[in-house]
Every structure is written in structure tokens, then in C-alpha cells.
Design an enzyme around this catalytic site. Structure first.
Site, PDB file in Angstrom:
ATOM      1  N   GLY A 121     -11.463   0.653  13.262  1.00  0.00           N
ATOM      2  CA  GLY A 121     -10.859  -0.334  14.138  1.00  0.00           C
ATOM      3  C   GLY A 121     -10.509   0.256  15.490  1.00  0.00           C
ATOM      4  N   ALA A 133       1.775   3.510  -2.130  1.00  0.00           N
ATOM      5  CA  ALA A 133       1.415   4.774  -2.776  1.00  0.00           C
ATOM      6  C   ALA A 133       0.249   5.476  -2.094  1.00  0.00           C
ATOM      7  CB  ALA A 133       1.091   4.542  -4.252  1.00  0.00           C
ATOM      8  N   HIS A 136     -13.725  10.273  10.369  1.00  0.00           N
ATOM      9  CA  HIS A 136     -12.625  10.018   9.446  1.00  0.00           C
ATOM     10  C   HIS A 136     -12.902  10.642   8.083  1.00  0.00           C
ATOM     11  CE1 HIS A 136     -11.352   7.036  12.423  1.00  0.00           C
ATOM     12  NE2 HIS A 136     -10.189   7.003  11.800  1.00  0.00           N
ATOM     13  N   HIS A 137     -11.851  10.715   7.290  1.00  0.00           N
ATOM     14  CA  HIS A 137     -11.963  11.182   5.897  1.00  0.00           C
ATOM     15  C   HIS A 137     -12.910  10.273   5.118  1.00  0.00           C
ATOM     16  CE1 HIS A 137      -9.292   7.825   4.734  1.00  0.00           C
ATOM     17  NE2 HIS A 137      -8.670   8.109   5.866  1.00  0.00           N
ATOM     18  N   GLY A 179       0.838  -1.190   0.000  1.00  0.00           N
ATOM     19  CA  GLY A 179       0.000   0.000   0.000  1.00  0.00           C
ATOM     20  C   GLY A 179       0.871   1.238   0.000  1.00  0.00           C
ATOM     21  N   LYS A 215     -12.165   6.469   3.740  1.00  0.00           N
ATOM     22  CA  LYS A 215     -12.017   5.295   4.620  1.00  0.00           C
ATOM     23  C   LYS A 215     -13.102   4.288   4.273  1.00  0.00           C
ATOM     24  CE  LYS A 215     -11.583   3.910   9.467  1.00  0.00           C
ATOM     25  NZ  LYS A 215     -10.438   3.035   9.154  1.00  0.00           N
ATOM     26  N   GLY A 226      -1.639  -2.091   9.765  1.00  0.00           N
ATOM     27  CA  GLY A 226      -2.375  -0.886  10.122  1.00  0.00           C
ATOM     28  C   GLY A 226      -3.722  -0.828   9.450  1.00  0.00           C
ATOM     29  N   THR A 227      -3.973  -1.716   8.500  1.00  0.00           N
ATOM     30  CA  THR A 227      -5.268  -1.770   7.820  1.00  0.00           C
ATOM     31  C   THR A 227      -6.316  -2.294   8.795  1.00  0.00           C
ATOM     32  OG1 THR A 227      -4.099  -2.335   5.780  1.00  0.00           O
ATOM     33  CG2 THR A 227      -6.489  -2.661   5.806  1.00  0.00           C
ATOM     34  N   LYS A 274      -1.827   7.240   1.218  1.00  0.00           N
ATOM     35  CA  LYS A 274      -1.432   8.347   2.100  1.00  0.00           C
ATOM     36  C   LYS A 274      -0.622   7.865   3.289  1.00  0.00           C
ATOM     37  CE  LYS A 274      -5.326  11.249   0.713  1.00  0.00           C
ATOM     38  NZ  LYS A 274      -6.629  11.858   1.112  1.00  0.00           N
ATOM     39  N   MET A 275      -1.059   6.785   3.913  1.00  0.00           N
ATOM     40  CA  MET A 275      -0.290   6.238   5.034  1.00  0.00           C
ATOM     41  C   MET A 275       0.973   5.552   4.525  1.00  0.00           C
ATOM     42  SD  MET A 275      -1.301   6.933   8.066  1.00  0.00           S
ATOM     43  CE  MET A 275      -0.514   5.643   9.026  1.00  0.00           C
TER      44      MET A 275
END
Length: 275
Positions: free
Chosen positions: A174, A15, A164-165, A13, A168, A108-109, A17-18
Site C-alpha cells: 500500500g 496477536a 517486505h518480509h 489482529g 506479507k 494499517g492493513t 507482529k504489528m
């Protein structure tokens, strides 16, 4: 520190943002070596991940084949680590693949079910491979959750609001589910009814989880990640809130998880378990 002693890291993942923040943090960490970057966005394939992340060329191209990168990560003296910030639909298989190759996943997902986490835990233990599933890498959020668990000993009414944005994919977050889980571990039943409620619009009162705690999810552009835990009693409210203004705040926790997971041989859920 020699190259052989560096922790090899794959970012899945990369590319996103995180993912871009993780690329920056790992590339600047003196005890880590970025060896692979995976992303399914076709527009980035073949590009240098450092250029995409905005930290300068790293000579690591973005690819879309996780398996080949996991194979590469097995060819190091130190067991490799995969950091996953992808999509709820694919994270379970990503983690299973990493464990199968002997690569330690730092996840982190969010969006994994309790059953999936339990299955991954059994798989990791059988393989004697560490696995960290972290709903939120912010130290500030860990402190909020601990304060909420302490406050819950003195209040009977509590509700959680997470914001959240609008990109998401899962709701509730979570982090909110983890907070509710921590409250439920006290063994209390919250929000005893004082009136028979009727929802004229389904879901208006939020989602009901663990020991009668309600979670409300907000999704809007302009938000990043925010959470409130509101306790109520006669004559008073006690509100705990955590706000994120920049995703770099999570990187201290991400780097800590990468360093800690090398010592683990089973699955651990939650940043507070390794602080």
C-alpha cells in the site's frame, strides 16, 4: 486523567507482529485504555493479550469475535477506536462493521482497492464517523514520499522498489501504491519509451501503475519493510530509500492517528494528512 476521559481502543489482529506493538504502545499511553483484543489465531484465544505481546498482564483476553468487542466499545462516554492490522481479505468488512457500530477505525492493513476505499469513504461520511486508512505509519516514509513528489518535478524517469518480509500477503505494498499516487498527482507521464521492450518472463519489468510508473515487489525472510524510489536522468541517479529495522517505529504514527480520529467525521487516507 479519569477512566471516563480515556480513549477506548480495540486492537484487531492483536496477536500479529504489528498488533503486539500496538498493544504495547496503547497500554503505555496515558490517554488511552485498551478494552478489547481480537485475533483469529486459535492458539491465542483466551490468553491475556499483554502476556502475548510481552508487556505483562493487562487483564484483556484475546477473543475471535470482533462484533462482541465492538459492542463493548460502544458502552463508553468517549467514542471508541478500532486499530486494524489483520489481512487484506477481511479488512473491508472489519471497517464497515466498526463504522456501523459507531467505532472509529484506524486501518494499517493494506490491500484495499480504490473502489473499496471510495465506498468506505461514503459510508463513513454518511455515518459522520472518522476513518483513517494509513498505508504506512512511519514519519520517515511520509518524508520520503514528500521528497519524491518534489523530485518528480525535475525528473521524467522513475521506478519504485518495495521490499517486505515473506509473510506479507499483498503486493505491491500500500505504501508503494500511495507513493505512485502522489507522483501521479503532478499530472506528468513518466518513463517515456526509448526502445520497444519485450518481457521474456512476464512481470520482469514490474507492475505498471499511475502515469506509467513501475513498481517492483520483493518478498524475503529477513526483511521487514523497505522502499526505494529511483529517479534517473542522463548522467545521474537520485535515490530515496527508507528502511525499517524495528516495528516500534510505526507506533508514533499509530498513537497520533488514534488521537486525531476522535476529531474526524469522514475518511482520510494517508498519514501526511494528519501530521
Amino acid at each position: 486523567m479519569t477512566t471516563e476521559s480515556l480513549i477506548p481502543v480495540v486492537v484487531n489482529g492483536a496477536a500479529g507482529k504489528m498488533g503486539r506493538e500496538v498493544i504495547k504502545a496503547v497500554s503505555q499511553a496515558q490517554d488511552m485504555m485498551l478494552i478489547g483484543a481480537v485475533d483469529h489465531s486459535l492458539e491465542y484465544h483466551g490468553q491475556d493479550v499483554g502476556e502475548v505481546a510481552g508487556c505483562g498482564a493487562l487483564e484483556v483476553p484475546i477473543v475471535n469475535d470482533l462484533q462482541s468487542v465492538l459492542v463493548l466499545a460502544t458502552q463508553n462516554k468517549i467514542q471508541g477506536v478500532m486499530v486494524d492490522f489483520t489481512h487484506p481479505d477481511g479488512v473491508y468488512e472489519n471497517v464497515r462493521s466498526a463504522i456501523a457500530y459507531g467505532i472509529r477505525p484506524v486501518v494499517g492493513t493494506t490491500g484495499l482497492s480504490e473502489d473499496q476505499i471510495e465506498e468506505l469513504g461514503k459510508f463513513a461520511e454518511k455515518a459522520s464517523t472518522g476513518c483513517l486508512i494509513i498505508p504506512n505509519f512511519s514519519v520517515g516514509m511520509v518524508l520520503l514520499q514528500q521528497a519524491a513528489a518534489q523530485a518528480a518535478q525535475h525528473f521524467e524517469h522513475v521506478e519504485i522498489i518495495e521490499l517486505h518480509h515473506n509473510q506479507k500477503a499483498d503486493a505491491p505494498s500500500g505504501t508503494a501504491l500511495k507513493t505512485a499516487q502522489m507522483l501521479s498527482e503532478l499530472g506528468k507521464m513518466y518513463n517515456p519509451p526509448s526502445v520497444k521492450e519485450t518481457e521474456t518472463i512476464q512481470g520482469a519489468r514490474g507492475g505498471l501503475v499511475n502515469n506509467n510508473t513501475r513498481i517492483h515487489s520483493v518478498r524475503l525472510p529477513g526483511l521487514i519493510a523497505h522502499q526505494e524510489v529511483i529517479f534517473g536522468a542522463k548522467g545521474e541517479l537520485y535515490t530515496l530509500r527508507h528502511d525499517t529495522s524495528d516495528r516500534s517505529c510505526y507506533m508514533k504514527g499509530v498513537l497520533l492517528a488514534i488521537r486525531k480520529i476522535i476529531q474526524l467525521q469522514s475518511l482520510i487516507y494517508g498519514l501526511e494528512k494528519i501530521l
